[in-house]
Design a protein around this motif. Sequence first.
Motif, PDB file in Angstrom:
ATOM      1  N   GLU A 144      46.454  43.907  37.763  1.00  0.00           N
ATOM      2  CA  GLU A 144      45.428  44.408  37.642  1.00  0.00           C
ATOM      3  C   GLU A 144      44.420  42.978  37.261  1.00  0.00           C
ATOM      4  O   GLU A 144      43.208  42.884  37.720  1.00  0.00           O
ATOM      5  CB  GLU A 144      44.974  45.231  36.764  1.00  0.00           C
ATOM      6  CG  GLU A 144      45.585  46.472  37.315  1.00  0.00           C
ATOM      7  CD  GLU A 144      45.596  47.776  36.051  1.00  0.00           C
ATOM      8  OE1 GLU A 144      46.011  48.816  36.581  1.00  0.00           O
ATOM      9  OE2 GLU A 144      45.217  47.631  34.784  1.00  0.00           O
ATOM     10  N   ARG A 145      45.116  42.129  36.291  1.00  0.00           N
ATOM     11  CA  ARG A 145      44.310  40.963  35.993  1.00  0.00           C
ATOM     12  C   ARG A 145      43.941  39.980  37.142  1.00  0.00           C
ATOM     13  O   ARG A 145      43.128  39.375  37.315  1.00  0.00           O
ATOM     14  CB  ARG A 145      45.497  40.002  34.988  1.00  0.00           C
ATOM     15  CG  ARG A 145      44.810  39.027  34.632  1.00  0.00           C
ATOM     16  CD  ARG A 145      45.848  37.902  33.714  1.00  0.00           C
ATOM     17  NE  ARG A 145      46.928  37.772  34.554  1.00  0.00           N
ATOM     18  CZ  ARG A 145      47.074  36.783  35.492  1.00  0.00           C
ATOM     19  NH1 ARG A 145      45.881  36.012  35.646  1.00  0.00           N
ATOM     20  NH2 ARG A 145      48.289  36.513  36.218  1.00  0.00           N
ATOM     21  N   GLN A 146      45.046  39.874  38.159  1.00  0.00           N
ATOM     22  CA  GLN A 146      44.831  39.012  39.488  1.00  0.00           C
ATOM     23  C   GLN A 146      43.496  39.487  40.203  1.00  0.00           C
ATOM     24  O   GLN A 146      42.805  38.923  40.554  1.00  0.00           O
ATOM     25  CB  GLN A 146      45.856  39.073  40.304  1.00  0.00           C
ATOM     26  CG  GLN A 146      47.179  38.434  39.851  1.00  0.00           C
ATOM     27  CD  GLN A 146      48.157  38.464  40.698  1.00  0.00           C
ATOM     28  OE1 GLN A 146      48.487  39.542  41.196  1.00  0.00           O
ATOM     29  NE2 GLN A 146      49.321  37.363  40.502  1.00  0.00           N
ATOM     30  N   LEU A 147      43.408  41.102  40.260  1.00  0.00           N
ATOM     31  CA  LEU A 147      42.281  41.564  40.979  1.00  0.00           C
ATOM     32  C   LEU A 147      40.918  41.319  40.281  1.00  0.00           C
ATOM     33  O   LEU A 147      39.885  40.873  40.650  1.00  0.00           O
ATOM     34  CB  LEU A 147      42.433  43.093  40.984  1.00  0.00           C
ATOM     35  CG  LEU A 147      43.359  43.630  42.196  1.00  0.00           C
ATOM     36  CD1 LEU A 147      43.732  44.845  42.106  1.00  0.00           C
ATOM     37  CD2 LEU A 147      43.147  43.132  43.526  1.00  0.00           C
ATOM     38  N   THR A 148      41.008  41.592  38.912  1.00  0.00           N
ATOM     39  CA  THR A 148      39.671  41.322  38.039  1.00  0.00           C
ATOM     40  C   THR A 148      39.487  39.918  37.896  1.00  0.00           C
ATOM     41  O   THR A 148      38.226  39.369  38.054  1.00  0.00           O
ATOM     42  CB  THR A 148      39.824  41.873  36.666  1.00  0.00           C
ATOM     43  OG1 THR A 148      41.090  41.314  36.221  1.00  0.00           O
ATOM     44  CG2 THR A 148      39.883  43.521  36.780  1.00  0.00           C
ATOM     45  N   ASP A 149      40.178  38.956  37.871  1.00  0.00           N
ATOM     46  CA  ASP A 149      40.166  37.519  38.175  1.00  0.00           C
ATOM     47  C   ASP A 149      39.479  37.170  39.516  1.00  0.00           C
ATOM     48  O   ASP A 149      38.593  36.087  39.550  1.00  0.00           O
ATOM     49  CB  ASP A 149      41.477  36.788  37.779  1.00  0.00           C
ATOM     50  CG  ASP A 149      41.893  36.533  36.591  1.00  0.00           C
ATOM     51  OD1 ASP A 149      41.114  37.127  35.688  1.00  0.00           O
ATOM     52  OD2 ASP A 149      42.904  36.246  36.264  1.00  0.00           O
ATOM     53  N   ASP A 150      39.768  38.025  40.330  1.00  0.00           N
ATOM     54  CA  ASP A 150      38.981  37.643  41.781  1.00  0.00           C
ATOM     55  C   ASP A 150      37.717  38.373  42.007  1.00  0.00           C
ATOM     56  O   ASP A 150      37.175  38.479  43.059  1.00  0.00           O
ATOM     57  CB  ASP A 150      40.103  38.213  42.906  1.00  0.00           C
ATOM     58  CG  ASP A 150      39.577  37.322  44.171  1.00  0.00           C
ATOM     59  OD1 ASP A 150      39.270  36.236  44.219  1.00  0.00           O
ATOM     60  OD2 ASP A 150      40.017  38.278  45.265  1.00  0.00           O
ATOM     61  N   GLY A 151      37.246  38.903  40.794  1.00  0.00           N
ATOM     62  CA  GLY A 151      36.141  39.587  40.898  1.00  0.00           C
ATOM     63  C   GLY A 151      35.933  40.990  40.972  1.00  0.00           C
ATOM     64  O   GLY A 151      34.918  41.785  41.037  1.00  0.00           O
ATOM     65  N   TYR A 152      36.978  41.670  41.065  1.00  0.00           N
ATOM     66  CA  TYR A 152      37.185  43.092  41.232  1.00  0.00           C
ATOM     67  C   TYR A 152      37.014  43.815  40.112  1.00  0.00           C
ATOM     68  O   TYR A 152      37.053  43.472  39.028  1.00  0.00           O
ATOM     69  CB  TYR A 152      38.616  43.603  41.733  1.00  0.00           C
ATOM     70  CG  TYR A 152      38.636  43.615  43.297  1.00  0.00           C
ATOM     71  CD1 TYR A 152      38.589  44.587  43.868  1.00  0.00           C
ATOM     72  CD2 TYR A 152      39.004  42.326  43.759  1.00  0.00           C
ATOM     73  CE1 TYR A 152      38.927  44.517  45.324  1.00  0.00           C
ATOM     74  CE2 TYR A 152      39.114  42.054  45.125  1.00  0.00           C
ATOM     75  CZ  TYR A 152      39.236  43.351  46.202  1.00  0.00           C
ATOM     76  OH  TYR A 152      39.520  43.017  47.266  1.00  0.00           O
ATOM     77  N   LEU A 153      36.152  45.021  40.126  1.00  0.00           N
ATOM     78  CA  LEU A 153      35.865  46.139  38.960  1.00  0.00           C
ATOM     79  C   LEU A 153      36.923  47.082  39.097  1.00  0.00           C
ATOM     80  O   LEU A 153      37.055  47.675  40.225  1.00  0.00           O
ATOM     81  CB  LEU A 153      34.580  46.723  38.956  1.00  0.00           C
ATOM     82  CG  LEU A 153      34.314  47.676  37.715  1.00  0.00           C
ATOM     83  CD1 LEU A 153      34.458  47.230  36.501  1.00  0.00           C
ATOM     84  CD2 LEU A 153      32.919  48.324  38.317  1.00  0.00           C
ATOM     85  N   ILE A 154      37.951  47.523  38.143  1.00  0.00           N
ATOM     86  CA  ILE A 154      38.888  48.096  38.155  1.00  0.00           C
ATOM     87  C   ILE A 154      38.377  49.449  36.974  1.00  0.00           C
ATOM     88  O   ILE A 154      38.358  49.019  35.814  1.00  0.00           O
ATOM     89  CB  ILE A 154      40.286  47.893  37.897  1.00  0.00           C
ATOM     90  CG1 ILE A 154      40.683  47.010  38.940  1.00  0.00           C
ATOM     91  CG2 ILE A 154      41.181  49.231  38.057  1.00  0.00           C
ATOM     92  CD1 ILE A 154      41.970  46.337  38.522  1.00  0.00           C
ATOM     93  N   VAL A 155      38.074  50.726  37.636  1.00  0.00           N
ATOM     94  CA  VAL A 155      37.811  51.808  36.528  1.00  0.00           C
ATOM     95  C   VAL A 155      39.061  52.671  36.551  1.00  0.00           C
ATOM     96  O   VAL A 155      39.300  53.489  37.552  1.00  0.00           O
ATOM     97  CB  VAL A 155      36.424  52.613  36.947  1.00  0.00           C
ATOM     98  CG1 VAL A 155      36.038  53.658  36.140  1.00  0.00           C
ATOM     99  CG2 VAL A 155      35.465  51.555  37.223  1.00  0.00           C
TER     100      VAL A 155
END
Length: 315
Positions: free
Chosen positions: A138-149
């Motif tokens: 999840e950190r990798q995704l959010t670092d790449d600009g993703y929003l995780i809800v």
Amino acid sequence: MLDRYIQSEQPVADKEVYKGQAEVLKTRLRAMEQEIKAKKLPVIILFEGWGASGKGYVISKTINCLDPRSYKVHSTVKATESEKRMPLMYRFWDNIPEKGKLCIYDRSWYQEIVPAALEENISEEDVVERMNMTNVFERQLTDDGYLIVKIFLQIDRREQKRRFKKLLDSKATNWRVTDLDLKRNRNYEKYFVEYDKMLEYTNTEYAPWTVINSDNKYRTVCEVFKTIISAVDSKLMNKPLEIGETPKRKIAKEIFTMATKPPLSLVKLDKTLSDDIYAEELKKQQKRLSKLHQRLYAGKLPVVICFEGWDAAGK
């Protein structure tokens, strides 16, 4: 974390009141969808929770507000034997949305944690490792600009049992309740403890959990809409996401210890080997690599080796 959601925290209002609120929120969701597309924001919405907590109902109400071209819904089932041979997150990599799109998970990679812990007899160490992997993913995704809800729908044991009974009493819906569902209800307390640990451990500043009491389906829909709208608005305005009372965890620093390397200007380039010494040293190191490879294969540990350097440096 779940203790606060065992009993309803809000007075029960007339369903027409909630329906009225939902209509207002739907309008905002539709406008928000256009902003996501314009700002090229990739959004992942996870729905986790108890069986019969209303995940399917809430998801259907959510996607009814959206353009079918802007989202995909994925329902996570038990991994196949071939998928089990792959890295834990393998079957989720291909389902993440492109920029400007949404992906909705009806259960997600979190099914690899609590159900596995209680039904596949994996060790406590493996559970912690999987939660660490989840936090890093999840950190990798959010670092790449993703929003995780991340949304967890909570109901108590009695309410779950009542809903199961209602489904079983109808020939049209009794297929929806499995023996495993009933077993989980009988062992509700064990699952409650494990879910609580999981939610606390994976409640991070970059991907926090929102726990919603789903005893009233109309209020639940409103709370889900509010959660999604708030998270997207905060992301679009570059505001930090709100996190619950549980500790913030930055597990990645504990996993990845980076070796200190000298700057290029300090690297000595005058070291040379004779052909004989080179051949002898090469053979020795190749034997070491061969033994390491056998250990990696036996432990099913994936390894990525990256080569960088100047052109003609010998990569």
